[in-house]
Each structure stands twice: as structure tokens, then as C-alpha cells.
Design a protein around this motif. Sequence first.
Motif, short mmCIF file in Angstrom:
data_model
loop_
_atom_site.label_atom_id
_atom_site.label_comp_id
_atom_site.label_asym_id
_atom_site.label_seq_id
_atom_site.Cartn_x
_atom_site.Cartn_y
_atom_site.Cartn_z
N GLU A 200 21.87 40.65 47.80
CA GLU A 200 22.86 39.90 48.59
C GLU A 200 24.29 40.12 48.11
N LEU A 201 24.45 40.72 46.93
CA LEU A 201 25.80 40.94 46.39
C LEU A 201 26.32 42.34 46.68
N THR A 202 25.54 43.18 47.33
CA THR A 202 26.02 44.51 47.68
C THR A 202 27.08 44.40 48.78
N PRO A 203 28.00 45.35 48.86
CA PRO A 203 29.05 45.27 49.89
C PRO A 203 28.51 45.14 51.30
N ASP A 204 27.47 45.87 51.64
CA ASP A 204 26.93 45.79 53.00
C ASP A 204 26.34 44.42 53.29
N ALA A 205 25.62 43.86 52.31
CA ALA A 205 24.98 42.55 52.51
C ALA A 205 26.02 41.45 52.65
N VAL A 206 27.05 41.47 51.81
CA VAL A 206 28.08 40.43 51.90
C VAL A 206 28.83 40.55 53.22
N ALA A 207 29.12 41.78 53.64
CA ALA A 207 29.81 41.96 54.92
C ALA A 207 28.99 41.43 56.08
N ALA A 208 27.67 41.52 55.98
CA ALA A 208 26.80 41.02 57.05
C ALA A 208 26.74 39.51 57.08
N GLN A 209 26.97 38.86 55.93
CA GLN A 209 26.85 37.40 55.84
C GLN A 209 28.19 36.68 55.95
N PHE A 210 29.28 37.32 55.46
CA PHE A 210 30.55 36.61 55.36
C PHE A 210 31.69 37.44 55.91
N ASP A 211 32.45 36.84 56.80
CA ASP A 211 33.70 37.43 57.28
C ASP A 211 34.76 37.13 56.22
N PRO A 212 35.40 38.15 55.63
CA PRO A 212 36.39 37.87 54.58
C PRO A 212 37.57 37.04 55.04
N ASP A 213 37.79 36.95 56.34
CA ASP A 213 38.90 36.16 56.87
C ASP A 213 38.47 34.74 57.28
N GLU A 214 37.19 34.45 57.18
CA GLU A 214 36.70 33.11 57.54
C GLU A 214 36.97 32.14 56.41
N THR A 215 37.68 31.06 56.71
CA THR A 215 37.96 30.04 55.71
C THR A 215 37.27 28.74 56.10
N VAL A 216 37.55 27.68 55.36
CA VAL A 216 36.90 26.38 55.58
C VAL A 216 37.87 25.45 56.27
N ASP A 217 37.50 24.97 57.43
CA ASP A 217 38.37 24.07 58.20
C ASP A 217 38.72 22.82 57.39
N GLY A 218 39.99 22.47 57.40
CA GLY A 218 40.44 21.24 56.76
C GLY A 218 40.56 21.31 55.26
N ALA A 219 40.33 22.49 54.66
CA ALA A 219 40.41 22.63 53.21
C ALA A 219 41.44 23.68 52.84
N TRP A 220 42.09 23.48 51.70
CA TRP A 220 42.96 24.51 51.17
C TRP A 220 42.08 25.61 50.59
N CYS A 221 42.16 26.80 51.14
CA CYS A 221 41.34 27.92 50.70
C CYS A 221 42.21 28.95 50.02
N ALA A 222 41.86 29.30 48.80
CA ALA A 222 42.69 30.22 48.03
C ALA A 222 41.82 30.97 47.03
N SER A 223 42.40 32.01 46.44
CA SER A 223 41.60 32.84 45.53
C SER A 223 42.45 33.48 44.44
N PHE A 224 41.79 33.73 43.32
CA PHE A 224 42.31 34.55 42.24
C PHE A 224 41.39 35.75 42.08
N ALA A 225 41.98 36.90 41.80
CA ALA A 225 41.21 38.07 41.41
C ALA A 225 41.28 38.19 39.89
N GLY A 226 40.53 39.13 39.35
CA GLY A 226 40.58 39.39 37.92
C GLY A 226 40.57 40.89 37.67
N ARG A 227 41.12 41.31 36.56
CA ARG A 227 41.07 42.73 36.22
C ARG A 227 41.17 42.92 34.72
N ALA A 228 40.56 44.00 34.25
CA ALA A 228 40.59 44.36 32.84
C ALA A 228 40.02 45.77 32.71
#
Length: 307
Positions: A200-228
Motif C-alpha cells: 500500500e506504500l508503493t507509488p502506484d498504490a498510494v495514487a490509487a487510494q489518495f488524491d494528493p490534492d484532496e484535503t480534509v474539509d473544515g481542518a487546517w491541512c499542512a505538511s512538512f517534508a524531510g531530507r538528509a
Amino acid sequence: MARTQPVAAPLPLDTSHPAPLLSRLGRRAEAVARRAVELEPMPQPPLAPTRYPVVLMHGFGALANLVQGGVLHAEAMHLRGRGVAAYAPHVNPYDTVAVRAEVWADRLSRVRAETGAERLNLVAFSSGGLDARWLARDPAWAGRFASLVTLSTPHRGTALAQYVLDRPDRLRAWAVGFMDFVGRAAYDAAPPHTEAALAELTPDAVAAQFDPDETVDGAWCASFAGRAGRGTAVPVSPPLVVPNRILYGLAGVNDGIVPEASAAWGERLGTVEADHARQIGLGIGAAGHDACAFFDRLCDRLRERGL
């Protein structure tokens, strides 16, 4: 012939009174001495509660349970010390999103019952962000989330999961079997399903389950990335060196588990200069990221928004 003036004998050092002694030692020594014994009138930082409870949601993997109290426990206790009603529950991380979300629902219901809060602030790490997004689709939880902030969540999947699944049968079976073993030891009430969780964590599987632009109605939706690691000047924990290099070849800059580009969702709040382990206070080797301070600053943002 000039007469030689007698040289006065030095006065004895008076140690009977602290003030003259400090004066003789000089201003710098006096400052050092004062810092050693001086008391702050209010040494504890002020309490800074958020309007709604904060629930820290962990991600995939159970080895972090070797830390006393489990994943994100220290960070939750730190926030409680600042007056935040913070929780860091656990679910079996080696299971599918739907199963994990169902268990999270139970954990979040307990938080609401204990605090009497109508709404919750969710701070979700790694795959915990996918669990939270899945749960938010449930009509029973509509309007219950004041915010959902994710940290290094693979909103577009991670090629590392596909890489593991593509290994020869013996290697894949060994890796999956080891994670199943750890999952059973940590959460004996719920059998793990590691291979399905990885799929379920492969790129194809996540794309099939979740639209990256879909957020949660009525909630502040935000994200942090990480790198190293590769492509950055940030050190990476030894256990993540090989995954970091593999993933860099597959998807570019990453934190050892999740590509930086995959973690963007909702309002982009920036990139944490730390690998996947150090982002939650783990990791071996050189330090450089203060996980407790990170969650402190995030709660500052929640307060600024009245959440």
C-alpha cells in the motif's frame, strides 16, 4: 643619595566577606559566580496549551518501540509539560491503512472521552498521515478534526516499498518475516500483515487510494517534508544510509524512507533537515535536530490559528 622608599607589604586577601573577594577576582569571575548560584524568579517556561488536544500519530515500523514508552512518547510528555493535552497512542504499524485507521478511531475516541474535546489536532508522522486521511473520509469523523499536519508522509508513495517487494523471493520473505516477527512481539493483540502494508506504500498504490490534492474539509491541512543524506549536507543515521542511497537513485532527495517531493500536501510548511528517524527523536550518531523543539514550534502555529 636618594632614599629608597620602603615597599608596603601586600594586604592579606580578605575571604571573610564574599563581596570584597569577588571584587578582587574581577567582573568576569563575579558574573560566573553569580550565574552558578543565582535563581531565576520563574524558571519554568510558561504554560502554552492549545485549544484542542494534540494527537501524535506514528508511522510504519515497530523497532522504535525499543524506546521507553514507545514512538513519540517523549515528545508527547514534553508537550504535556507545556500544558498541551498531548497523546501518542499506538496501533500495529504492520497492517493495512483501513485496519490501522479503524484502531486509530478507537484511540481518538478515547482521547475525546477523556478530554471532552469536540475536535482534535492530528500531527501524523510518515504513514500515519495516510491513516489520518483515510479516517477523515469516515462520515462519523466529519468536523472532528481541527487540523491535520503531516510530517514526512508518503502522500505519493515511496519507491523504497516497491524496491523491497521486488527483491528475490528469499530476500523479500526474510525482510517481511522479520517485520512480522517484530509486529507480533510489539502488538500481540493484532496479527501483522506486513507485505500487504508495504504494497500500500508503493507509488502506484498510494495514487490509487489518495488524491494528493484532496484535503480534509473544515481542518487546517499542512505538511512538512524531510531530507538528509545523498544530495544534502545533512548527516543520516547509519541504519538509513543504504535505504537513503537506494531511494536517492530511484526518486531523488529523501530522508531515508520518504522522498522529499512525496511529502508535500496541503499548505507546505517547509522541510525538516533531518532523516526519518531523527525527525521523531531517534537515530544514531551526530545529532542536529531537536524533535521536542520541533513539536513545540508546531503547537505555536496551532495556537496562532486558534486551534
